[in-house]
Design a protein around this motif. Structure first.
Motif, PDB file in Angstrom:
ATOM      1  N   ALA A 146       0.886  -1.358  -0.251  1.00 28.05           N
ATOM      2  CA  ALA A 146      -0.173  -0.250  -0.088  1.00 28.05           C
ATOM      3  C   ALA A 146       0.824   1.115   0.131  1.00 28.05           C
ATOM      4  O   ALA A 146       2.076   1.052   0.206  1.00 28.05           O
ATOM      5  CB  ALA A 146      -0.759  -0.093   1.036  1.00 28.05           C
ATOM      6  N   PHE A 147       0.196   2.458  -0.294  1.00 27.04           N
ATOM      7  CA  PHE A 147       1.027   3.816  -0.185  1.00 27.04           C
ATOM      8  C   PHE A 147       0.631   4.066   1.426  1.00 27.04           C
ATOM      9  O   PHE A 147      -0.472   3.724   1.890  1.00 27.04           O
ATOM     10  CB  PHE A 147       0.359   4.685  -0.877  1.00 27.04           C
ATOM     11  CG  PHE A 147       0.209   4.270  -2.538  1.00 27.04           C
ATOM     12  CD1 PHE A 147       1.408   4.396  -3.053  1.00 27.04           C
ATOM     13  CD2 PHE A 147      -0.804   4.061  -2.927  1.00 27.04           C
ATOM     14  CE1 PHE A 147       1.522   4.261  -4.449  1.00 27.04           C
ATOM     15  CE2 PHE A 147      -0.817   3.746  -4.361  1.00 27.04           C
ATOM     16  CZ  PHE A 147       0.388   4.031  -5.073  1.00 27.04           C
ATOM     17  N   VAL A 148       1.589   4.566   1.988  1.00 27.65           N
ATOM     18  CA  VAL A 148       1.526   5.108   3.381  1.00 27.65           C
ATOM     19  C   VAL A 148       1.874   6.662   3.324  1.00 27.65           C
ATOM     20  O   VAL A 148       2.951   6.926   3.144  1.00 27.65           O
ATOM     21  CB  VAL A 148       2.345   4.115   4.375  1.00 27.65           C
ATOM     22  CG1 VAL A 148       2.216   4.727   5.968  1.00 27.65           C
ATOM     23  CG2 VAL A 148       1.794   2.773   4.401  1.00 27.65           C
ATOM     24  N   VAL A 149       1.107   7.342   3.878  1.00 33.11           N
ATOM     25  CA  VAL A 149       1.200   8.859   3.987  1.00 33.11           C
ATOM     26  C   VAL A 149       0.824   9.208   5.458  1.00 33.11           C
ATOM     27  O   VAL A 149      -0.205   8.821   6.064  1.00 33.11           O
ATOM     28  CB  VAL A 149       0.170   9.455   3.132  1.00 33.11           C
ATOM     29  CG1 VAL A 149       0.375  10.825   2.859  1.00 33.11           C
ATOM     30  CG2 VAL A 149      -0.046   8.501   1.798  1.00 33.11           C
ATOM     31  N   LEU A 150       1.801  10.010   6.012  1.00 29.88           N
ATOM     32  CA  LEU A 150       1.860  10.476   7.269  1.00 29.88           C
ATOM     33  C   LEU A 150       1.446  12.028   7.069  1.00 29.88           C
ATOM     34  O   LEU A 150       2.103  12.646   6.387  1.00 29.88           O
ATOM     35  CB  LEU A 150       3.004  10.549   8.059  1.00 29.88           C
ATOM     36  CG  LEU A 150       3.127  10.718   9.403  1.00 29.88           C
ATOM     37  CD1 LEU A 150       2.191  10.053  10.131  1.00 29.88           C
ATOM     38  CD2 LEU A 150       4.568  10.722   9.900  1.00 29.88           C
ATOM     39  N   LEU A 151       0.339  12.707   7.435  1.00 30.36           N
ATOM     40  CA  LEU A 151      -0.167  13.779   7.218  1.00 30.36           C
ATOM     41  C   LEU A 151      -0.956  14.509   8.174  1.00 30.36           C
ATOM     42  O   LEU A 151      -1.527  13.817   8.803  1.00 30.36           O
ATOM     43  CB  LEU A 151      -0.545  13.901   5.890  1.00 30.36           C
ATOM     44  CG  LEU A 151      -1.920  13.764   5.369  1.00 30.36           C
ATOM     45  CD1 LEU A 151      -2.319  14.142   4.017  1.00 30.36           C
ATOM     46  CD2 LEU A 151      -2.471  12.147   5.760  1.00 30.36           C
ATOM     47  N   GLN A 152      -1.439  15.648   7.859  1.00 31.98           N
ATOM     48  CA  GLN A 152      -2.570  16.556   8.803  1.00 31.98           C
ATOM     49  C   GLN A 152      -3.605  16.956   8.094  1.00 31.98           C
ATOM     50  O   GLN A 152      -3.440  17.140   6.836  1.00 31.98           O
ATOM     51  CB  GLN A 152      -1.605  17.582   9.474  1.00 31.98           C
ATOM     52  CG  GLN A 152      -0.481  17.189  10.445  1.00 31.98           C
ATOM     53  CD  GLN A 152       0.149  18.564  10.678  1.00 31.98           C
ATOM     54  OE1 GLN A 152       0.601  19.149  10.098  1.00 31.98           O
ATOM     55  NE2 GLN A 152       0.487  18.647  12.326  1.00 31.98           N
ATOM     56  N   LEU A 177      -2.645  -0.783  10.717  1.00 35.70           N
ATOM     57  CA  LEU A 177      -2.716  -0.639   9.353  1.00 35.70           C
ATOM     58  C   LEU A 177      -1.741  -0.988   8.492  1.00 35.70           C
ATOM     59  O   LEU A 177      -2.091  -1.481   7.356  1.00 35.70           O
ATOM     60  CB  LEU A 177      -3.514   0.708   8.936  1.00 35.70           C
ATOM     61  CG  LEU A 177      -4.861   0.967   9.684  1.00 35.70           C
ATOM     62  CD1 LEU A 177      -5.348   2.672   8.975  1.00 35.70           C
ATOM     63  CD2 LEU A 177      -5.847  -0.048   9.061  1.00 35.70           C
ATOM     64  N   VAL A 178      -0.454  -1.171   9.018  1.00 33.99           N
ATOM     65  CA  VAL A 178       0.663  -0.951   8.368  1.00 33.99           C
ATOM     66  C   VAL A 178       1.495  -2.385   8.625  1.00 33.99           C
ATOM     67  O   VAL A 178       1.905  -3.004   7.651  1.00 33.99           O
ATOM     68  CB  VAL A 178       1.707   0.014   8.234  1.00 33.99           C
ATOM     69  CG1 VAL A 178       3.204  -0.176   7.615  1.00 33.99           C
ATOM     70  CG2 VAL A 178       0.990   1.348   8.167  1.00 33.99           C
ATOM     71  N   GLN A 179       1.183  -2.938   9.838  1.00 30.08           N
ATOM     72  CA  GLN A 179       2.168  -4.197  10.123  1.00 30.08           C
ATOM     73  C   GLN A 179       1.948  -5.538   9.134  1.00 30.08           C
ATOM     74  O   GLN A 179       2.877  -6.175   9.254  1.00 30.08           O
ATOM     75  CB  GLN A 179       2.092  -4.303  11.615  1.00 30.08           C
ATOM     76  CG  GLN A 179       0.656  -4.630  12.186  1.00 30.08           C
ATOM     77  CD  GLN A 179       0.633  -5.119  13.738  1.00 30.08           C
ATOM     78  OE1 GLN A 179       1.648  -4.718  14.318  1.00 30.08           O
ATOM     79  NE2 GLN A 179      -0.416  -5.152  14.151  1.00 30.08           N
ATOM     80  N   SER A 180       0.682  -5.549   8.794  1.00 29.00           N
ATOM     81  CA  SER A 180       0.452  -6.781   7.973  1.00 29.00           C
ATOM     82  C   SER A 180       0.803  -6.866   6.407  1.00 29.00           C
ATOM     83  O   SER A 180       0.858  -7.630   5.811  1.00 29.00           O
ATOM     84  CB  SER A 180      -0.875  -7.173   8.200  1.00 29.00           C
ATOM     85  OG  SER A 180      -1.729  -6.164   7.578  1.00 29.00           O
TER      86      SER A 180
END
Ligand SMILES: *[C@@H]1O[C@H](CO)[C@@H](O)[C@H](O)[C@H]1NC(C)=O
Length: 335
Positions: free
Chosen positions: A32-38, A145-148
């Motif tokens: 997946a794409f992973v995005v850290l944002l506000q 949501l990311v670890q798998s």
């Protein structure tokens, strides 16, 4: 670009162009794409998604995962969902991953921030930037949501993807045993990491078994490890095999670094932290330069110069950062 540049570049691009499958029917990777944002990043993110969908994901439909240390608003989520047919998930960052650990002296951290601000260190004053760098360094891959996931592609609001990406980078990594993919390599601001390398040395002494035999130490040090040359992958773009970050080696590395408080007393970025880890703990063949993925973030752009790739790009090769004197790419390809 001189002749040696051209041969360097073509040796990177030719095998990729030949071996990359352009079929879209093959099974997707667990990625997946992973995005850290506000919430305030909504419009920049939508612009980035439009480009990413157009150049790649409308054909692949990889899910997006958005993470925030504050809850996303309904407005944000609705307008993000509108940008893609792919699955979209929103997650909250647990407070214990975005706060000070007990061992950090917050008075000292605040004093150091003021000093860095006076010295005009980029983001030197920012507390949230430090939490973000620490989160990207040691916690993001542990989010529920990311670890798998087997792989994730880090994306930031505002970044641009000017070239058609008509292959699946996740599958490419899987098929070729790649654990870390990048597009831009630059030097870090030295003033953000005064003691990082001393601690890396301590790690190498304490955990010699975690160091890969065919590592890339020669890429990050001109003197066999005595000092750091500040080269790092620009980690606002990175595609990673999560097993790398979940490995015991990386855990030991992060814990040793984190225990020094350096993420807060100094301003260690996740870029040098990830890059040094990749250089030391991965086999050099597990690190890949994605020449065929055009990428721009702020003032720096990777714009493929090769004429075949140019046909699929809307970027000016004169803006390409690859062979600028300060770029760390040439040294990476030579190392
Ligand atoms: C925290 O740092 C401040 C400033 O350097 C210092 O005066 C104080 O003694 C420190 N506190 C502890 C508990 O070490």
């Amino acid at each position: 670009m001189d002749k040696s540049d051209a041969s360097l570049l073509s040796s990177q691009t030719t095998p990729i162009a030949i071996t990359t499958p352009s079929t879209t029917t093959s099974v997707r990777a667990n990625a997946a794409f992973v995005v850290l944002l506000q919430n305030k990043d909504l419009h920049e993110m939508r612009r980035t998604m439009r480009m990413l969908e157009y150049s790649f994901n409308q054909r692949y439909s990889y899910p997006y995962i958005f993470l925030n240390n504050k809850p996303f608003t309904d407005h944000f989520m609705t307008h993000i969902r509108g940008m893609t047919k792919a699955d979209v998930r929103f997650g909250l960052i647990p407070n214990e991953h975005w706060s000070y650990p007990d061992f950090v002296n917050q008075t000292l951290a605040a004093a150091n921030r003021r000093q860095m601000e006076a010295n005009k260190v980029p983001y030197g004053e920012s507390e949230s930037y430090r939490h973000m760098c620490r989160y990207e360094s040691g916690f993001i891959y542990r989010h529920p949501l990311v670890q798998s996931l087997d792989y994730y592609w880090r994306v930031e609001p505002g970044v641009e993807f000017p070239c058609d990406i008509d292959f699946d980078p996740f599958k490419y990594m899987k098929d070729n045993g790649i654990k870390y993919g990048f597009t831009i390599a630059l030097p870090e601001y030295v003033s953000t990491i005064p003691t990082l390398w001393d601690n890396v040395k301590r790690f190498r002494q304490q955990y010699p078994h975690h160091i890969a035999k065919r590592n890339s130490l020669s890429w990050i040090s001109y003197d066999k490890g005595d000092s750091y040359n500040n080269c790092h992958f620009w980690s606002n773009f990175e595609i990673v095999d999560t097993s790398f970050f979940k490995s015991q080696a990386y855990q030991d590395y992060f814990e040793l670094l984190d225990a020094t408080g350096g993420f807060f007393y100094e301003r260690w970025g996740d870029a040098p932290v990830h890059s040094i880890a990749a250089a030391l703990m991965l086999d050099r063949r597990e690190i890949h330069f994605f020449n065929d993925i055009g990428y721009r973030h702020g003032m720096y752009e990777h714009c493929p110069e090769n004429s075949e790739l140019q046909l699929k790009c809307a970027c000016d090769p004169a803006d390409n950062v690859d062979w600028r004197s300060y770029s760390c790419l040439r040294r990476f390809l030579e190392a």
